[in-house]
Write an enzyme that holds these catalytic residues in place. Structure first.
Site, PDB file in Angstrom:
ATOM      1  CG  HIS A   1      -1.807   6.007  -9.693  1.00  0.00           C
ATOM      2  ND1 HIS A   1      -0.861   5.023  -9.566  1.00  0.00           N
ATOM      3  CD2 HIS A   1      -2.999   5.373  -9.730  1.00  0.00           C
ATOM      4  CE1 HIS A   1      -1.465   3.849  -9.530  1.00  0.00           C
ATOM      5  NE2 HIS A   1      -2.756   4.030  -9.633  1.00  0.00           N
TER       6      HIS A   1
ATOM      7  CG  HIS B   1      -2.244   2.961 -13.997  1.00  0.00           C
ATOM      8  ND1 HIS B   1      -2.889   2.590 -15.155  1.00  0.00           N
ATOM      9  CD2 HIS B   1      -2.800   2.219 -13.011  1.00  0.00           C
ATOM     10  CE1 HIS B   1      -3.787   1.666 -14.870  1.00  0.00           C
ATOM     11  NE2 HIS B   1      -3.766   1.421 -13.577  1.00  0.00           N
TER      12      HIS B   1
ATOM     13  CG  HIS C   1      -8.160   2.871 -10.042  1.00  0.00           C
ATOM     14  ND1 HIS C   1      -6.924   3.351  -9.667  1.00  0.00           N
ATOM     15  CD2 HIS C   1      -7.926   1.831 -10.877  1.00  0.00           C
ATOM     16  CE1 HIS C   1      -5.981   2.627 -10.252  1.00  0.00           C
ATOM     17  NE2 HIS C   1      -6.562   1.691 -10.987  1.00  0.00           N
TER      18      HIS C   1
ATOM     19  NE  ARG D   1       3.050  -6.501 -12.019  1.00  0.00           N
ATOM     20  CZ  ARG D   1       2.796  -7.145 -10.914  1.00  0.00           C
ATOM     21  NH1 ARG D   1       3.677  -7.973 -10.411  1.00  0.00           N
ATOM     22  NH2 ARG D   1       1.637  -6.987 -10.298  1.00  0.00           N
TER      23      ARG D   1
ATOM     24  CG  ASN E   1       2.713   1.181 -14.226  1.00  0.00           C
ATOM     25  OD1 ASN E   1       1.870   0.800 -13.416  1.00  0.00           O
ATOM     26  ND2 ASN E   1       3.993   0.897 -14.099  1.00  0.00           N
TER      27      ASN E   1
ATOM     28  NE  ARG F   1      10.070 -11.195  11.167  1.00  0.00           N
ATOM     29  CZ  ARG F   1      10.156 -11.458  12.452  1.00  0.00           C
ATOM     30  NH1 ARG F   1       9.735 -12.603  12.934  1.00  0.00           N
ATOM     31  NH2 ARG F   1      10.680 -10.582  13.273  1.00  0.00           N
TER      32      ARG F   1
ATOM     33  CD  GLU G   1      -7.094  -0.609 -14.464  1.00  0.00           C
ATOM     34  OE1 GLU G   1      -6.177  -0.771 -15.299  1.00  0.00           O
ATOM     35  OE2 GLU G   1      -7.012   0.193 -13.505  1.00  0.00           O
TER      36      GLU G   1
ATOM     37  CE  LYS H   1       3.232  -3.589  -9.479  1.00  0.00           C
ATOM     38  NZ  LYS H   1       3.016  -2.341 -10.232  1.00  0.00           N
TER      39      LYS H   1
ATOM     40  CE  LYS I   1      -1.799  -7.137 -12.948  1.00  0.00           C
ATOM     41  NZ  LYS I   1      -2.347  -6.322 -11.878  1.00  0.00           N
TER      42      LYS I   1
ATOM     43  CD  GLU J   1       5.868  -2.058 -12.324  1.00  0.00           C
ATOM     44  OE1 GLU J   1       4.864  -2.570 -11.805  1.00  0.00           O
ATOM     45  OE2 GLU J   1       6.058  -0.841 -12.400  1.00  0.00           O
TER      46      GLU J   1
HETATM   47  N1  LIG Z   1      -2.818  -4.644  -6.876  1.00  0.00           N
HETATM   48  C1  LIG Z   1      -2.957  -4.319  -8.120  1.00  0.00           C
HETATM   49  O1  LIG Z   1      -2.246  -4.803  -9.003  1.00  0.00           O
HETATM   50  C2  LIG Z   1      -4.021  -3.316  -8.484  1.00  0.00           C
HETATM   51  C3  LIG Z   1      -4.364  -3.122  -9.815  1.00  0.00           C
HETATM   52  C4  LIG Z   1      -5.401  -2.222 -10.114  1.00  0.00           C
HETATM   53  C5  LIG Z   1      -6.031  -1.541  -9.081  1.00  0.00           C
HETATM   54  N2  LIG Z   1      -5.654  -1.761  -7.808  1.00  0.00           N
HETATM   55  C6  LIG Z   1      -6.321  -1.048  -6.707  1.00  0.00           C
HETATM   56  O2  LIG Z   1      -7.688  -1.416  -6.690  1.00  0.00           O
HETATM   57  C7  LIG Z   1      -8.423  -0.371  -6.060  1.00  0.00           C
HETATM   58  C8  LIG Z   1      -9.684  -0.124  -6.850  1.00  0.00           C
HETATM   59  O3  LIG Z   1     -10.423  -1.311  -6.851  1.00  0.00           O
HETATM   60  P1  LIG Z   1     -11.999  -1.314  -7.056  1.00  0.00           P
HETATM   61  O4  LIG Z   1     -12.344  -0.391  -8.168  1.00  0.00           O
HETATM   62  O5  LIG Z   1     -12.426  -2.716  -7.126  1.00  0.00           O
HETATM   63  O6  LIG Z   1     -12.471  -0.533  -5.754  1.00  0.00           O
HETATM   64  P2  LIG Z   1     -13.185  -0.931  -4.361  1.00  0.00           P
HETATM   65  O7  LIG Z   1     -12.575  -2.118  -3.758  1.00  0.00           O
HETATM   66  O8  LIG Z   1     -13.174   0.320  -3.585  1.00  0.00           O
HETATM   67  O9  LIG Z   1     -14.656  -1.282  -4.816  1.00  0.00           O
HETATM   68  C9  LIG Z   1     -15.462  -0.284  -5.360  1.00  0.00           C
HETATM   69  C10 LIG Z   1     -16.801  -0.159  -4.622  1.00  0.00           C
HETATM   70  O10 LIG Z   1     -17.632  -1.248  -5.016  1.00  0.00           O
HETATM   71  C11 LIG Z   1     -18.130  -1.923  -3.864  1.00  0.00           C
HETATM   72  N3  LIG Z   1     -18.292  -3.315  -4.280  1.00  0.00           N
HETATM   73  C12 LIG Z   1     -17.329  -4.227  -4.508  1.00  0.00           C
HETATM   74  N4  LIG Z   1     -17.867  -5.339  -5.026  1.00  0.00           N
HETATM   75  C13 LIG Z   1     -19.202  -5.137  -5.101  1.00  0.00           C
HETATM   76  C14 LIG Z   1     -20.290  -5.914  -5.555  1.00  0.00           C
HETATM   77  N5  LIG Z   1     -20.106  -7.109  -6.103  1.00  0.00           N
HETATM   78  N6  LIG Z   1     -21.537  -5.393  -5.451  1.00  0.00           N
HETATM   79  C15 LIG Z   1     -21.714  -4.148  -4.944  1.00  0.00           C
HETATM   80  N7  LIG Z   1     -20.735  -3.343  -4.530  1.00  0.00           N
HETATM   81  C16 LIG Z   1     -19.477  -3.850  -4.607  1.00  0.00           C
HETATM   82  C17 LIG Z   1     -17.116  -1.651  -2.791  1.00  0.00           C
HETATM   83  O11 LIG Z   1     -17.690  -1.767  -1.523  1.00  0.00           O
HETATM   84  C18 LIG Z   1     -16.679  -0.234  -3.118  1.00  0.00           C
HETATM   85  O12 LIG Z   1     -17.611   0.667  -2.571  1.00  0.00           O
HETATM   86  C19 LIG Z   1      -7.506   0.833  -5.989  1.00  0.00           C
HETATM   87  O13 LIG Z   1      -7.082   0.979  -4.659  1.00  0.00           O
HETATM   88  C20 LIG Z   1      -6.324   0.441  -6.866  1.00  0.00           C
HETATM   89  O14 LIG Z   1      -5.117   1.017  -6.448  1.00  0.00           O
HETATM   90  C21 LIG Z   1      -4.674  -2.636  -7.484  1.00  0.00           C
END
Ligand SMILES: NC(=O)c1ccc[n+]([C@@H]2O[C@H](COP(=O)([O-])OP(=O)(O)OC[C@H]3O[C@@H](n4cnc5c(N)ncnc54)[C@H](O)[C@@H]3O)[C@@H](O)[C@H]2O)c1
Length: 336
Positions: free
Chosen positions: A239, A235, A249, A228, A232, A108, A172, A130, A214, A224
């Site tokens: 998405h 997005h 992404h 906030r 989006n 929890r 972003e 989030k 942010k 949100e």
């Molecule tokens: N929670 C939120 O507010 C929020 C906001 C924006 C995006 N997101 C989410 O984030 C995700 C995308 O994140 P991302 O683009 O970081 O993707 P990811 O976590 O998939 O990383 C991208 C790739 O880079 C690799 N990687 C990570 N760090 C590395 C490094 N330092 N050196 C080499 N390789 C590395 C990972 O293994 C992966 O293959 C999506 O799922 C999206 O929905 C969440």
């Protein structure tokens, strides 16, 4: 390392900017901590994880699903994790989203922190609480809003970040500039990705500026209900096409921003859509794609931002000033 603490809702989140992974030892008790990371990071930065309990996930969005959550929870039970355990997500947005979600539901809710290792996670995914998983083609359909205890930046991780991930993170950053910070928009226009990859100080400054931008938005509206939503921008369409077309992404969001900027020209009289597209292209991002209109509309019908027959779309009034406007589906269908 510069530390600043921010109040977000009822939580207090410590940001450690421009720090080093070794500082993790002072932020959390190693005996009561489990690191969650992915195979790519573990292979590239294995030495850093020595001495830490770690769970290593398969990398990528395909694994941001409930099955991964269940598997990690089983491993946590096997490892003897309890309410005193802190989870630390070391990775990109997939790892931080999963870690925050697992920590929010395991027993929890236990404490968690992040070491974001992609540009996207540094400026966006690690901030705001989030967390969650995808369900089929629906992004982030299940999740929670719960803040990490700390966020530790170590930009040395970026040395191994693939080119495509740099571009994705800058999508972003451009989004932040477009909706809130016209000064940063001009700064981005006057440089390029090669500049920021070479100039460590400027990169650290840009990352901090974005993390603060942010954070301020989230502080004012954690759940949100207001501003906030502006985050989006790009997005909604992004998405809807991301999981259908194997786009990253950042690429999907970039196409979404190109669309939203063009739509703004028609609906708000925004005059700088060309500058938005040009900046995205300057940072190696796409602004258009061939997608299946019917499929995209079908996904939009299930979007979290939908209300009866309208969808609340983020549009630009001018650079640095975004607004939300309800658009009837029938009208949106004509634009798509
Ligand atoms: N929670 C939120 O507010 C929020 C906001 C924006 C995006 N997101 C989410 O984030 C995700 C995308 O994140 P991302 O683009 O970081 O993707 P990811 O976590 O998939 O990383 C991208 C790739 O880079 C690799 N990687 C990570 N760090 C590395 C490094 N330092 N050196 C080499 N390789 C590395 C990972 O293994 C992966 O293959 C999506 O799922 C999206 O929905 C969440």
């Amino acid at each position: 390392m510069q530390t600043q603490t921010f109040r977000i809702g009822t939580a207090s989140v410590a940001y450690h900017f421009d720090g080093s992974f070794t500082a993790l030892r002072s932020l959390t008790d190693r005996d009561h901590t489990v690191i969650i990371t992915d195979e790519n990071l573990f292979a590239l930065h294995g030495k850093r994880f020595k001495g830490w309990n770690s769970i290593v996930l398969k990398p990528g969005e395909d694994f941001k699903v409930q099955a991964t959550v269940d598997a990690v929870i089983e491993q946590l039970i096997d490892m003897g994790a309890d309410r005193q355990t802190t989870l630390v997500g070391v990775g990109g947005g997939v790892v931080t989203d999963l870690t925050g979600y697992i920590a929010s539901i395991f027993m929890r809710g236990i404490s968690f922190g992040f070491v974001p290792t992609t540009v996207l996670a540094l400026v966006d995914a690690s901030i705001g609480g989030k967390n969650g998983v995808d369900v089929g083609i629906y992004k982030n359909m299940a999740g929670t809003i719960r803040q990490p205890r700390f966020i530790l930046h170590d930009l040395a991780f970026l040395a191994t970040l693939p080119d495509a991930e740099w571009r994705s993170g800058f999508a972003e950053i451009i989004k932040h500039a477009a909706i809130r910070d016209s000064g940063m928009f001009r700064q981005l226009e006057s440089h390029d990705l090669t500049f920021f990859r070479k100039k460590k100080k400027e990169l650290a400054g840009l990352i901090k500026r974005n993390a603060l931008l942010k954070t301020r938005i989230v502080q004012a509206d954690e759940l949100e209900t207001g501003d906030r939503k502006l985050l989006n921008f790009g997005h909604t369409l992004g998405h809807a096409i991301e999981n259908q077309y194997e786009l990253s992404h950042g690429e999907a969001i970039s196409i979404g921003m190109g669309f939203a900027a063009a739509l703004s020209s028609v609906l708000t009289g925004f005059r700088q859509a060309d500058r938005v597209s040009a900046l995205l292209e300057k940072y190696g991002l796409p602004v258009a794609a061939d997608y299946d209109r019917a499929k995209v509309l079908d996904v939009l019908l299930k979007d979290k931002k939908k209300q009866q027959d309208t969808i609340r779309f983020v549009l630009l009034e001018r650079l640095g000033k975004a607004v939300i406007q309800p658009i009837p589906f029938t009208q949106l269908a004509n634009f798509i």
